[in-house]
Design a protein around this motif. Structure first.
Motif, PDB file in Angstrom:
ATOM      1  N   THR A 149       0.836  -1.207   0.000  1.00 26.09           N
ATOM      2  CA  THR A 149       0.000   0.000   0.000  1.00 26.09           C
ATOM      3  C   THR A 149       0.868   1.253   0.000  1.00 26.09           C
ATOM      4  N   ASP A 150       2.003   1.205  -0.665  1.00 23.27           N
ATOM      5  CA  ASP A 150       2.896   2.358  -0.733  1.00 23.27           C
ATOM      6  C   ASP A 150       2.240   3.483  -1.533  1.00 23.27           C
ATOM      7  N   PRO A 151       2.753   4.709  -1.463  1.00 26.16           N
ATOM      8  CA  PRO A 151       2.110   5.845  -2.145  1.00 26.16           C
ATOM      9  C   PRO A 151       1.884   5.630  -3.639  1.00 26.16           C
ATOM     10  N   ALA A 152       2.856   5.062  -4.349  1.00 26.40           N
ATOM     11  CA  ALA A 152       2.686   4.839  -5.788  1.00 26.40           C
ATOM     12  C   ALA A 152       1.565   3.840  -6.052  1.00 26.40           C
ATOM     13  N   THR A 153       1.457   2.825  -5.201  1.00 23.45           N
ATOM     14  CA  THR A 153       0.385   1.839  -5.340  1.00 23.45           C
ATOM     15  C   THR A 153      -0.970   2.471  -5.089  1.00 23.45           C
ATOM     16  N   ARG A 154      -1.079   3.267  -4.037  1.00 26.92           N
ATOM     17  CA  ARG A 154      -2.363   3.895  -3.712  1.00 26.92           C
ATOM     18  C   ARG A 154      -2.827   4.819  -4.831  1.00 26.92           C
ATOM     19  N   GLU A 155      -1.899   5.386  -5.558  1.00 23.88           N
ATOM     20  CA  GLU A 155      -2.252   6.336  -6.614  1.00 23.88           C
ATOM     21  C   GLU A 155      -2.845   5.655  -7.837  1.00 23.88           C
ATOM     22  N   THR A 156      -2.414   4.424  -8.143  1.00 23.60           N
ATOM     23  CA  THR A 156      -2.819   3.799  -9.401  1.00 23.60           C
ATOM     24  C   THR A 156      -3.715   2.577  -9.241  1.00 23.60           C
ATOM     25  N   SER A 157      -3.755   1.956  -8.071  1.00 21.67           N
ATOM     26  CA  SER A 157      -4.481   0.694  -7.905  1.00 21.67           C
ATOM     27  C   SER A 157      -5.953   0.940  -7.623  1.00 21.67           C
ATOM     28  N   SER A 158      -6.789  -0.028  -8.004  1.00 23.36           N
ATOM     29  CA  SER A 158      -8.239   0.184  -7.960  1.00 23.36           C
ATOM     30  C   SER A 158      -8.762   0.364  -6.542  1.00 23.36           C
ATOM     31  N   ASN A 159      -8.138  -0.274  -5.577  1.00 20.36           N
ATOM     32  CA  ASN A 159      -8.572  -0.134  -4.185  1.00 20.36           C
ATOM     33  C   ASN A 159      -7.423   0.364  -3.319  1.00 20.36           C
ATOM     34  N   GLN A 160      -6.491   1.082  -3.961  1.00 20.76           N
ATOM     35  CA  GLN A 160      -5.329   1.652  -3.287  1.00 20.76           C
ATOM     36  C   GLN A 160      -4.443   0.588  -2.642  1.00 20.76           C
ATOM     37  N   ALA A 161      -4.474  -0.616  -3.212  1.00 23.64           N
ATOM     38  CA  ALA A 161      -3.620  -1.695  -2.716  1.00 23.64           C
ATOM     39  C   ALA A 161      -3.398  -2.695  -3.840  1.00 23.64           C
ATOM     40  N   LYS A 162      -2.343  -3.496  -3.711  1.00 24.46           N
ATOM     41  CA  LYS A 162      -2.026  -4.525  -4.699  1.00 24.46           C
ATOM     42  C   LYS A 162      -1.402  -5.709  -3.983  1.00 24.46           C
ATOM     43  N   VAL A 163      -1.193  -6.788  -4.727  1.00 22.77           N
ATOM     44  CA  VAL A 163      -0.455  -7.940  -4.221  1.00 22.77           C
ATOM     45  C   VAL A 163       0.819  -8.081  -5.046  1.00 22.77           C
ATOM     46  N   GLY A 164       1.958  -8.028  -4.360  1.00 29.69           N
ATOM     47  CA  GLY A 164       3.248  -8.187  -5.014  1.00 29.69           C
ATOM     48  C   GLY A 164       4.014  -9.358  -4.433  1.00 29.69           C
ATOM     49  N   ALA A 165       5.310  -9.382  -4.686  1.00 33.02           N
ATOM     50  CA  ALA A 165       6.193 -10.459  -4.219  1.00 33.02           C
ATOM     51  C   ALA A 165       5.718 -11.825  -4.701  1.00 33.02           C
ATOM     52  N   ILE A 166       5.188 -11.866  -5.918  1.00 26.07           N
ATOM     53  CA  ILE A 166       4.800 -13.150  -6.520  1.00 26.07           C
ATOM     54  C   ILE A 166       6.063 -13.690  -7.188  1.00 26.07           C
ATOM     55  N   ASP A 167       6.951 -14.205  -6.351  1.00 25.26           N
ATOM     56  CA  ASP A 167       8.336 -14.408  -6.765  1.00 25.26           C
ATOM     57  C   ASP A 167       8.750 -15.859  -6.940  1.00 25.26           C
ATOM     58  N   ASN A 168       7.857 -16.810  -6.652  1.00 26.48           N
ATOM     59  CA  ASN A 168       8.185 -18.206  -6.935  1.00 26.48           C
ATOM     60  C   ASN A 168       6.917 -18.944  -7.347  1.00 26.48           C
ATOM     61  N   ALA A 169       7.052 -20.207  -7.703  1.00 25.09           N
ATOM     62  CA  ALA A 169       5.937 -20.957  -8.283  1.00 25.09           C
ATOM     63  C   ALA A 169       4.775 -21.133  -7.319  1.00 25.09           C
ATOM     64  N   GLU A 170       5.041 -21.056  -6.011  1.00 22.15           N
ATOM     65  CA  GLU A 170       3.976 -21.230  -5.021  1.00 22.15           C
ATOM     66  C   GLU A 170       3.275 -19.917  -4.686  1.00 22.15           C
ATOM     67  N   SER A 171       3.757 -18.814  -5.224  1.00 19.52           N
ATOM     68  CA  SER A 171       3.244 -17.499  -4.833  1.00 19.52           C
ATOM     69  C   SER A 171       2.122 -17.036  -5.759  1.00 19.52           C
ATOM     70  N   GLY A 172       1.130 -16.384  -5.147  1.00 19.65           N
ATOM     71  CA  GLY A 172      -0.003 -15.863  -5.902  1.00 19.65           C
ATOM     72  C   GLY A 172      -1.213 -15.712  -5.006  1.00 19.65           C
ATOM     73  N   ILE A 173      -2.397 -15.843  -5.582  1.00 16.67           N
ATOM     74  CA  ILE A 173      -3.635 -15.690  -4.817  1.00 16.67           C
ATOM     75  C   ILE A 173      -4.619 -16.794  -5.176  1.00 16.67           C
ATOM     76  N   ASP A 174      -5.544 -17.060  -4.248  1.00 17.55           N
ATOM     77  CA  ASP A 174      -6.712 -17.907  -4.485  1.00 17.55           C
ATOM     78  C   ASP A 174      -7.955 -17.093  -4.158  1.00 17.55           C
ATOM     79  N   ALA A 175      -8.996 -17.231  -4.977  1.00 13.35           N
ATOM     80  CA  ALA A 175     -10.263 -16.539  -4.731  1.00 13.35           C
ATOM     81  C   ALA A 175     -11.409 -17.487  -5.051  1.00 13.35           C
ATOM     82  N   THR A 176     -12.439 -17.470  -4.224  1.00 15.30           N
ATOM     83  CA  THR A 176     -13.617 -18.315  -4.445  1.00 15.30           C
ATOM     84  C   THR A 176     -14.720 -17.492  -5.089  1.00 15.30           C
TER      85      THR A 176
END
Length: 239
Positions: free
Chosen positions: A129-156
């Motif tokens: 939620t850094d300033p640059a993220t808050r300025e451009t992201s749809s809800n002023q937040a993002k998910v980063g550090a998707i840095d290996n094969a196990e990293s990411g998100i799940d949504a139902t």
């Protein structure tokens, strides 16, 4: 025979029925409010109006006893382009009634959005939620550090009508040769890949993918495939 309140002018009684008109939009948005507006008039010298009943098809969905005769209907239908029909019936105190013309509306289903930061984080993924993220992201937040094969998100997601669904992902990257994979219900072998051009961090691009989904709950998984990317949101809608 009735008498007016002014100058005792006699107005002849009428046995003519009242009249009614019904107005509504041509589009009914799923899960939204749809407004029906009826206008009723008694005949000159006719009986007072008593109520207006509102119908969707043959189902009564409400009534109003006093003007304005406006009804709000919550659209529970969620099949795109499904046609709904409505009409109203006006009654006066003498038992006369009249039915309005039928108005029709087609259902519009808007995409349902899930913010990445509200999904279940996997692996190294984390919310920023850094300033640059808050300025451009749809809800002023993002998910980063998707840095290996196990990293990411799940949504139902919950599907009410089987068929083809468009899943739109908003993602970005400041790194070359970056891609994510997306799959349903842990079927990683059937994953689809989207490549994310290097336009810089916090520069969001959208990627559309099509999946056949049955009625019920489904898990959407997004994982790193190559490079280093970030996620803003995902949306889904029936085609």
């Amino acid at each position: 025979m009735v008498t007016s309140c002014k100058d005792d002018v006699e107005i002849p009684s009428s046995t003519q029925p009242p009249t009614i008109s019904l107005q509504a939009d041509a589009i009914a948005v799923a899960n939204g409010n749809y407004i029906l507006k009826a206008e009723g008039r008694s005949a000159y010298g006719g009986a007072k109006l008593r109520k207006v009943e509102f119908y969707k098809g043959d189902e009564k969905i409400g009534e109003k006893n006093i003007a304005p005769y406006t009804l709000t209907y919550l659209v529970t239908e969620n099949i795109p382009e499904q046609e709904l029909s409505f009409y109203a019936i006006l009654f006066d105190v003498n038992g006369n009634s009249v039915k309005s013309d039928i108005v029709t509306a087609k259902v519009s289903v808007l995409p349902i959005r899930i913010e990445a930061e509200n999904a279940v984080l996997r692996g190294l993924a984390k919310v920023a939620t850094d300033p640059a993220t808050r300025e451009t992201s749809s809800n002023q937040a993002k998910v980063g550090a998707i840095d290996n094969a196990e990293s990411g998100i799940d949504a139902t997601i919950e599907i009410h009508t089987a068929g083809e669904y468009l899943i739109r992902v908003a993602a970005g990257s400041g790194f070359n040769d970056t891609s994510h994979k997306i799959y349903i219900d842990d079927k990683e072998a059937e994953a689809q890949i989207y490549n994310i051009p290097n336009l810089g961090w916090n520069v969001w691009q959208t990627f559309d993918l099509i999946f056949d989904l049955e009625v019920g709950n489904h898990k959407i998984s997004i994982r790193r495939n190559s490079g280093y990317g970030e996620l803003d949101y995902l949306e889904y809608s029936k085609r």
